[in-house]
Scaffold this active site. Structure first.
Site, mmCIF file in Angstrom:
data_model
loop_
_atom_site.group_PDB
_atom_site.id
_atom_site.type_symbol
_atom_site.label_atom_id
_atom_site.label_comp_id
_atom_site.label_asym_id
_atom_site.label_seq_id
_atom_site.Cartn_x
_atom_site.Cartn_y
_atom_site.Cartn_z
ATOM 1 N N LYS A 257 0.813 -1.224 0.000
ATOM 2 C CA LYS A 257 0.000 0.000 0.000
ATOM 3 C C LYS A 257 0.844 1.270 0.000
ATOM 4 O O LYS A 257 0.315 2.366 -0.123
ATOM 5 C CB LYS A 257 -0.845 0.067 1.277
ATOM 6 C CG LYS A 257 -1.893 -0.977 1.414
ATOM 7 C CD LYS A 257 -2.739 -0.648 2.623
ATOM 8 C CE LYS A 257 -2.722 -1.656 3.731
ATOM 9 N NZ LYS A 257 -2.524 -3.017 3.569
ATOM 10 N N GLY B 177 -1.717 -14.571 10.663
ATOM 11 C CA GLY B 177 -1.394 -13.745 9.479
ATOM 12 C C GLY B 177 -2.454 -12.700 9.192
ATOM 13 O O GLY B 177 -2.502 -12.156 8.090
ATOM 14 N N ASP C 259 -2.925 1.690 9.260
ATOM 15 C CA ASP C 259 -3.270 0.883 8.093
ATOM 16 C C ASP C 259 -4.628 1.310 7.520
ATOM 17 O O ASP C 259 -4.796 1.431 6.308
ATOM 18 C CB ASP C 259 -3.294 -0.592 8.523
ATOM 19 C CG ASP C 259 -3.472 -1.507 7.341
ATOM 20 O OD1 ASP C 259 -2.652 -1.410 6.403
ATOM 21 O OD2 ASP C 259 -4.438 -2.285 7.329
ATOM 22 N N LYS D 68 -5.770 3.084 3.916
ATOM 23 C CA LYS D 68 -6.809 2.537 3.035
ATOM 24 C C LYS D 68 -7.853 3.589 2.670
ATOM 25 O O LYS D 68 -8.223 3.726 1.505
ATOM 26 C CB LYS D 68 -7.485 1.333 3.693
ATOM 27 C CG LYS D 68 -6.567 0.114 3.735
ATOM 28 C CD LYS D 68 -7.199 -1.009 4.521
ATOM 29 C CE LYS D 68 -6.310 -2.234 4.501
ATOM 30 N NZ LYS D 68 -6.726 -3.216 5.490
#
Ligand code: ADP
Ligand code: ASP
Ligand code: MG
Length: 813
Positions: free
Chosen positions: A577, A662, A676, A680
């Site tokens: 990202k 994960g 994060d 986004k």
């Protein structure tokens, strides 16, 4: 009577000569057998002459090699049987040594001597083949073609005196009733009986001359491939033999580099309408290619693609050319006077410039002679001196039926354009049997392969992947590709190959595609240390069509490479990202490079893993809709964490579990701090067409001060234990109100914010399970009821599927 010519590989070893004997033994009527020198010998003779001329004694070693190649063949053909070949060889080698010694001593090599030297290759091969036939019980006679084929004294590329030659051959055949006549190809003689040669590859031509003279039923060209292929099989693996082809098409293809037949060969056969059959000595059962007159039945539009390497493009330009008659005559007259063969000509209708292509070796003399002819105009600044460009090639599309079909050149140029092959000049004759283009030499392989795919391969599209990052997501992606390869090939006509892999330590390149059953072991055993710049250089050098760089890392350095790839028209697919959430000018620059270079830049997995969020958003924006408001739960990790955080599972335990599965980034602070989610929502905002920086997003963190201050990941995890009360309070306060905790991202009226929210029952976010994501888009079209996209939004498997889908999208865009 038939004429059969056997090329260098066909007579290159004793084993192959035996095959030749079998083929000829199987013939009913009489045959004339034309043979080339043993494969590679002509080149060695030329090399030896050059060495001797340069005063380099290595020419002696070369003579020894030439001798031993022949001894090897003779020994295994005749074994202990009595034969004359050995003595004949010694005599010829002695003669060769004497001549080359002369060249060495005198420091002089005339074309005349060179022709004499290279003729030795065919003189030897024809002797050996004849004797081998006789030893095998065939009625064969050797006839030196120099006493039949008469030429001028242009020793290296002599012009044939057809009248005299045909007369000689006819007379010879009339007087010799032998089943098999063997003749050396390539060589001839002038009026003074000096040896001349018919040009490189000239044995085919010898065959055609004999075929015409004797009215042969067929001229068979026996070589090392099963016919004339749709493209050079050494460069285009998918090339296939052409069943039948017209003389004109064969001529065009061979002129443009299909070496399988020497261009002058066609005319003598065509004059008498003698069919030419190209066959493979090593696979005589294969059908081969039949060259005949064009038939109405044959409706193939494009017959083949060929190319000539080592081309120079010369341009004569200037205002003094416009409307002035006689310019072309002077230009091409000057070239003709210097024996320059012009391969390609274009002139725009403005007459402001003429552009022509010649062999690299002719470039210098061409420039000199043309500059000289226009000396006056150049001095007057009416015409500029000729500009020469090297390192070019010509590619040509050939087919008799192209003239009655539209869209062929459109397809040709769009296929080249899509693969970033720059076209320097274009030519198409009015007969439309040939469309040719000048391109960079380095692009030849890619151009031939993409044209071949476009015109011959049932639209099979090859995708070549260069993958950085083989961790959690990367390895899942490789599994999926490996499982899907067959399906893609059979159902979607897509050939997906992983050409390169890199982790942080090693990188591995395999041009034909890495075997995905064992990529792990192969990458571990790879020689090359990982290096992003070298990785790019290799991708660039390979220059494969439909190349895609895939970034499965979370590494900023990798994102710095995107620009270089896009500028080479290489698509970039990233789950990383960082690029799209970096400074706005950087994001914008990547987006515009993607447009400018027609290279897809796809990052669907940046938001909501495999969910089609960005794709739908782009579709709305591109079709004129406007985004008013976005409400979203975009962190699968945080959703997982808050869905599992209850009285029985402490906040610390849940975070730990999410990491192990994960579901969080390797550094869980990126998720828990909200960074994060900020990235986004930022990407969604930018894709909605709004300029925004990460710093402009409001983030009301739910973490206590101690967690925010922790320096290492371990320290951070410890604060989750020591501050357990803080987290429990957040949970209890929400559940007391009948609400659930969700980490929400919002965009409204140009502002974006992220933070933990208490969501009441009945809200679309309330029942968001597991690690699902949800996005509500309120737009001009979706006003009361938002467009909702919801589903699994985290995890390696779904992220890998999202990347997979983006990869497929790169060729559908
Ligand atoms: P020979 O020694 O039998 O005359 P050549 O080496 O002169 O053989 O010609 C055969 C070679 O031509 C093939 O091995 C192939 O590499 C090359 N070639 C180039 N273009 C084509 C094509 N379109 N079809 C077949 N062969 C081609
Ligand atoms: N031996 C010659 C050459 O290599 C002629 C031929 O093979 O056709 O050019
Ligand atoms: Mg040849």
């Amino acid at each position: 009577m038939i004429v059969a010519k056997f090329g260098g590989t066909s007579v290159g070893t004793a084993q192959n000569i035996q095959k030749v004997i079998q083929i000829i033994a199987g013939k009913q009527g009489n045959s004339i057998v034309v043979v080339s020198a043993l494969g590679g010998i002509t080149n060695m003779l030329i090399k030896a002459s050059e060495l001797a001329l340069q005063g380099d004694e290595a020419y002696i070693k070369m003579i020894n090699e030439i001798e031993s190649r022949h001894i090897e063949a003779i020994s295994s053909l005749f074994g202990s049987k009595k034969n004359g070949s050995k003595d004949f060889l010694s005599g010829q080698i002695r003669h060769l040594s004497d001549t080359l010694k002369g060249v060495y001593m005198l420091n002089d090599l005339s074309d005349k001597s060179l022709a004499r030297i290279v003729s030795i290759g065919e003189i030897l091969s024809s002797f050996i083949v004849t004797e081998a036939m006789q030893t095998n019980g065939l009625q064969a006679l050797l006839q030196d073609s120099r006493s039949l084929i008469k030429t001028d004294s242009n020793y290296s590329n002599a012009a044939v005196d057809y009248a005299q030659t045909y007369k000689n051959i006819k007379e010879f055949i009339k007087n010799n009733h032998i089943k098999i006549v063997v003749v050396p190809g390539f060589i001839a003689s002038d009026t003074k009986n000096n040896t001349t040669t018919l040009g490189r590859g000239g044995s085919d031509f010898t065959g055609a001359i004999f075929a015409n003279a004797v009215n042969a039923k067929v001229l068979e060209i026996w070589t090392d491939v099963s016919g004339m292929f749709t493209a050079n099989p050494q460069i285009v693996k998918q090339a296939k033999p052409i069943e039948t082809i017209s003389y004109q098409e064969a001529m065009e293809l061979s002129h443009f580099g299909a070496k399988v037949i020497y261009p002058p060969t066609i005319q003598p056969a065509l004059d008498k309408k003698i069919p030419i059959l190209i066959k493979n000595t090593m696979a005589p059962e294969d059908a081969g290619t039949l060259i005949t007159e064009k038939t109405e039945k044959d409706s193939t539009i494009v017959k083949g693609i060929s190319h000539i390497d080592q081309i120079s493009l010369l341009t004569l330009e200037g205002n003094g050319m416009v409307g002035v008659p006689g310019i072309s005559k002077r230009l091409f007259g000057a070239l003709a006077q210097n024996n320059v063969n012009v391969k390609f000509i274009t002139q725009a209708s403005s007459e402001h410039s003429i552009c022509f292509a010649v062999d690299l070796g002719d470039a210098e003399i061409s420039k000199k002679s043309v500059d000289q002819v226009f000396e006056y105009e150049i001095l007057q600044h009416k015409i500029n001196p000729v500009v020469v460009e090297n390192e070019l090639a010509i590619i040509a599309l050939v087919g008799d039926n192209m003239k009655s079909h539209q869209g062929i050149s459109g397809k040709m140029f769009s296929s080249l354009g899509n693969n970033n092959v720059n076209i320097r000049a274009i030519a198409q004759g009015s007969t439309e049997k040939n469309i040719s283009a000048v391109i960079a030499k380095k692009d030849v392989k890619k151009a031939l392969n993409s044209l071949h795919a476009a015109f011959f391969e049932n639209q099979v599209r090859q995708i070549n992947l260069f993958i950085a990052g083989v961790g959690n997501v990367g390895s899942k992606l490789l599994d999926q590709i490996s499982r899907q390869q067959k399906f893609l090939r059979e159902k979607l006509n897509i050939e997906m190959r992983v050409v390169a892999l890199s982790n942080s330590k090693k990188m591995l390149f395999e041009e034909e595609g890495i075997d995905l059953k064992n990529w792990n072991g192969k990458l571990e055993a790879a020689q090359d240390a990982a290096d992003l710049d070298i990785f790019f250089e290799k991708v660039d050098q390979l220059n494969l069509r439909n190349s895609v760089f895939v970034d499965n890392t979370a590494n900023e350095k990798v994102t710095d490479q995107y620009e270089k790839y896009l500028k080479k028209s290489i698509a970039v697919v990233a789950c990383n990202k960082i690029a799209c959430s970096s400074a706005y000018p950087n994001y914008l620059s990547l987006k515009s490079l993607s447009r400018e270079y027609n290279a897809p830049f796809l990052f669907e997995t940046n938001v909501g893993a495999g969910l089609p969020i960005i794709d739908n958003l782009q579709n709305m924006v591109n079709s004129g809709d406007e985004i008013q408001e976005i409400q979203a739960v975009l962190s699968g990790s945080l959703n997982f964490i808050f869905n599992h955080f209850d009285e029985n599972n402490s906040f610390y335990e849940v975070v730990k579990k999410a990491g192990e599965a994960g579901y969080t980034e390797p550094d869980p602070r990126i998720d828990l701090s909200g960074v994060d989610v900020m990235r986004k929502i930022l990407i969604l905002v930018r894709e909605s067409g709004v300029k925004m920086e990460l710093g402009e997003i409001e983030n009301a963190s739910f973490l206590p001060v101690s967690s925010l201050k922790a320096i290492t990941v371990d320290d951070f995890m410890k604060t989750l234990i020591s501050d357990a009360d803080h987290f429990n309070e957040l949970r209890e306060r929400a559940s007391g109100k009948g609400c659930k905790l969700k980490f929400v991202a919002e965009f409204n009226r140009g502002k974006a914010k992220v933070g933990l929210k208490e969501i009441p029952a009945g809200h679309p976010f309330y029942n968001l399970d597991g690690k699902d994501n949800i996005v509500l888009f309120y737009t001009n079209r979706y006003t009361d009821q938002p467009l909702i996209i919801k589903g699994a939004g985290a995890g390696a498997e779904v992220t890998a599927s999202g990347i997979f889908a983006d990869i497929i999208r790169t060729i559908n865009k």
